[in-house]
Design a protein around this motif. Sequence first.
Motif, PDB file in Angstrom:
ATOM      1  N   SER A 103      56.936  78.087  53.176  1.00  0.00           N
ATOM      2  CA  SER A 103      56.475  77.835  51.825  1.00  0.00           C
ATOM      3  C   SER A 103      57.427  76.851  51.134  1.00  0.00           C
ATOM      4  O   SER A 103      58.642  76.925  51.285  1.00  0.00           O
ATOM      5  N   LEU A 104      56.862  75.973  50.359  1.00  0.00           N
ATOM      6  CA  LEU A 104      57.671  75.008  49.613  1.00  0.00           C
ATOM      7  C   LEU A 104      58.424  75.669  48.466  1.00  0.00           C
ATOM      8  O   LEU A 104      59.457  75.183  48.023  1.00  0.00           O
ATOM      9  N   ILE A 105      57.899  76.771  47.987  1.00  0.00           N
ATOM     10  CA  ILE A 105      58.498  77.449  46.846  1.00  0.00           C
ATOM     11  C   ILE A 105      59.755  78.227  47.247  1.00  0.00           C
ATOM     12  O   ILE A 105      60.707  78.323  46.475  1.00  0.00           O
ATOM     13  N   TYR A 106      59.776  78.768  48.450  1.00  0.00           N
ATOM     14  CA  TYR A 106      60.868  79.643  48.863  1.00  0.00           C
ATOM     15  C   TYR A 106      62.258  79.026  48.664  1.00  0.00           C
ATOM     16  O   TYR A 106      63.138  79.693  48.117  1.00  0.00           O
ATOM     17  N   PRO A 107      62.505  77.780  49.083  1.00  0.00           N
ATOM     18  CA  PRO A 107      63.862  77.233  48.878  1.00  0.00           C
ATOM     19  C   PRO A 107      64.277  77.178  47.406  1.00  0.00           C
ATOM     20  O   PRO A 107      65.446  77.405  47.086  1.00  0.00           O
ATOM     21  N   VAL A 108      63.342  76.900  46.526  1.00  0.00           N
ATOM     22  CA  VAL A 108      63.657  76.855  45.091  1.00  0.00           C
ATOM     23  C   VAL A 108      64.047  78.249  44.609  1.00  0.00           C
ATOM     24  O   VAL A 108      65.044  78.422  43.901  1.00  0.00           O
ATOM     25  N   VAL A 109      63.291  79.255  45.017  1.00  0.00           N
ATOM     26  CA  VAL A 109      63.576  80.636  44.616  1.00  0.00           C
ATOM     27  C   VAL A 109      64.890  81.108  45.242  1.00  0.00           C
ATOM     28  O   VAL A 109      65.723  81.723  44.571  1.00  0.00           O
ATOM     29  N   ALA A 110      65.091  80.792  46.526  1.00  0.00           N
ATOM     30  CA  ALA A 110      66.332  81.207  47.207  1.00  0.00           C
ATOM     31  C   ALA A 110      67.558  80.587  46.539  1.00  0.00           C
ATOM     32  O   ALA A 110      68.584  81.259  46.366  1.00  0.00           O
ATOM     33  N   MET A 164      55.853  72.922  38.827  1.00  0.00           N
ATOM     34  CA  MET A 164      56.213  72.161  40.029  1.00  0.00           C
ATOM     35  C   MET A 164      55.192  72.276  41.146  1.00  0.00           C
ATOM     36  O   MET A 164      54.994  71.329  41.903  1.00  0.00           O
ATOM     37  N   PHE A 165      54.560  73.425  41.285  1.00  0.00           N
ATOM     38  CA  PHE A 165      53.717  73.676  42.460  1.00  0.00           C
ATOM     39  C   PHE A 165      52.292  74.066  42.090  1.00  0.00           C
ATOM     40  O   PHE A 165      51.683  74.893  42.746  1.00  0.00           O
ATOM     41  N   ARG A 166      51.734  73.462  41.077  1.00  0.00           N
ATOM     42  CA  ARG A 166      50.388  73.838  40.666  1.00  0.00           C
ATOM     43  C   ARG A 166      49.335  73.180  41.564  1.00  0.00           C
ATOM     44  O   ARG A 166      49.499  72.042  42.007  1.00  0.00           O
ATOM     45  N   ASP A 167      48.295  73.906  41.821  1.00  0.00           N
ATOM     46  CA  ASP A 167      47.135  73.414  42.555  1.00  0.00           C
ATOM     47  C   ASP A 167      47.482  72.759  43.889  1.00  0.00           C
ATOM     48  O   ASP A 167      46.849  71.782  44.292  1.00  0.00           O
ATOM     49  N   GLY A 168      48.482  73.260  44.572  1.00  0.00           N
ATOM     50  CA  GLY A 168      48.833  72.709  45.872  1.00  0.00           C
ATOM     51  C   GLY A 168      49.580  71.391  45.805  1.00  0.00           C
ATOM     52  O   GLY A 168      49.839  70.769  46.827  1.00  0.00           O
ATOM     53  N   GLN A 169      49.922  70.954  44.623  1.00  0.00           N
ATOM     54  CA  GLN A 169      50.666  69.714  44.436  1.00  0.00           C
ATOM     55  C   GLN A 169      52.138  70.033  44.199  1.00  0.00           C
ATOM     56  O   GLN A 169      52.470  71.119  43.759  1.00  0.00           O
ATOM     57  N   GLY A 171      52.920  64.808  44.289  1.00  0.00           N
ATOM     58  CA  GLY A 171      52.714  64.633  45.718  1.00  0.00           C
ATOM     59  C   GLY A 171      51.924  65.789  46.289  1.00  0.00           C
ATOM     60  O   GLY A 171      51.904  66.885  45.735  1.00  0.00           O
ATOM     61  N   SER A 172      51.249  65.520  47.378  1.00  0.00           N
ATOM     62  CA  SER A 172      50.483  66.548  48.058  1.00  0.00           C
ATOM     63  C   SER A 172      51.100  66.771  49.424  1.00  0.00           C
ATOM     64  O   SER A 172      50.995  65.921  50.296  1.00  0.00           O
ATOM     65  N   PRO A 173      51.754  67.913  49.611  1.00  0.00           N
ATOM     66  CA  PRO A 173      52.445  68.144  50.876  1.00  0.00           C
ATOM     67  C   PRO A 173      51.514  68.454  52.036  1.00  0.00           C
ATOM     68  O   PRO A 173      51.908  68.395  53.180  1.00  0.00           O
ATOM     69  N   GLY A 174      50.248  68.786  51.747  1.00  0.00           N
ATOM     70  CA  GLY A 174      49.325  69.159  52.810  1.00  0.00           C
ATOM     71  C   GLY A 174      49.646  70.543  53.342  1.00  0.00           C
ATOM     72  O   GLY A 174      50.413  71.301  52.746  1.00  0.00           O
ATOM     73  N   TYR A 175      49.057  70.860  54.461  1.00  0.00           N
ATOM     74  CA  TYR A 175      49.262  72.162  55.085  1.00  0.00           C
ATOM     75  C   TYR A 175      49.995  71.977  56.403  1.00  0.00           C
ATOM     76  O   TYR A 175      49.896  70.922  57.032  1.00  0.00           O
ATOM     77  N   PRO A 176      50.673  73.000  56.877  1.00  0.00           N
ATOM     78  CA  PRO A 176      51.334  72.884  58.175  1.00  0.00           C
ATOM     79  C   PRO A 176      50.288  72.808  59.290  1.00  0.00           C
ATOM     80  O   PRO A 176      49.163  73.282  59.138  1.00  0.00           O
ATOM     81  N   SER A 177      50.653  72.209  60.412  1.00  0.00           N
ATOM     82  CA  SER A 177      49.717  72.053  61.527  1.00  0.00           C
ATOM     83  C   SER A 177      49.208  73.405  62.015  1.00  0.00           C
ATOM     84  O   SER A 177      48.082  73.507  62.510  1.00  0.00           O
TER      85      SER A 177
END
Length: 134
Positions: free
Chosen positions: A1-8, A70-75, A91-97
């Motif tokens: 998750s992109l959010i986890y590093p910010v929270v950590a 920072m992370f609204r609507d998948g952006q 930016g749109s990070p997309g989804y993991p493979s």
Amino acid sequence: SLIYPVVADEIAATEAHYLELTEHIEKQAIEAYNQGNGQDVVRLLTAYSVQAQNDIVQQWLELWQRLVVMFRDGQVITPDSSVKANGAHVGSPGYPSSWYARIIEDTGDHYKIPESPTPPDMPAAHHLQAGGPG
């Protein structure tokens, strides 16, 4: 998750801050206790605990607000003063493979884009061309 590093990072910074602050307050409490000021110790520790709790609740409310922005609507929205319209880069990070692989596994060819732009049961003349007819 992109959010986890910010929270950590927020957790680590908060823990470090309060470990240092608590050590300082405990030294003051021990000093007051050794001087026979039991009531001062209770007041000091109570005031510190209440203030720390209030500060942490406010800090996490502000973190929640920052995360929503920072992370609204998948952006992913990051401050960028060079962007004149809104002062932020979107930016749109997309989804993991692994997510795409799961969709393929779960749905088979349901979402597969056909190689031919014309479905086999539709004559090519009925297929719209980019830019209009002709």
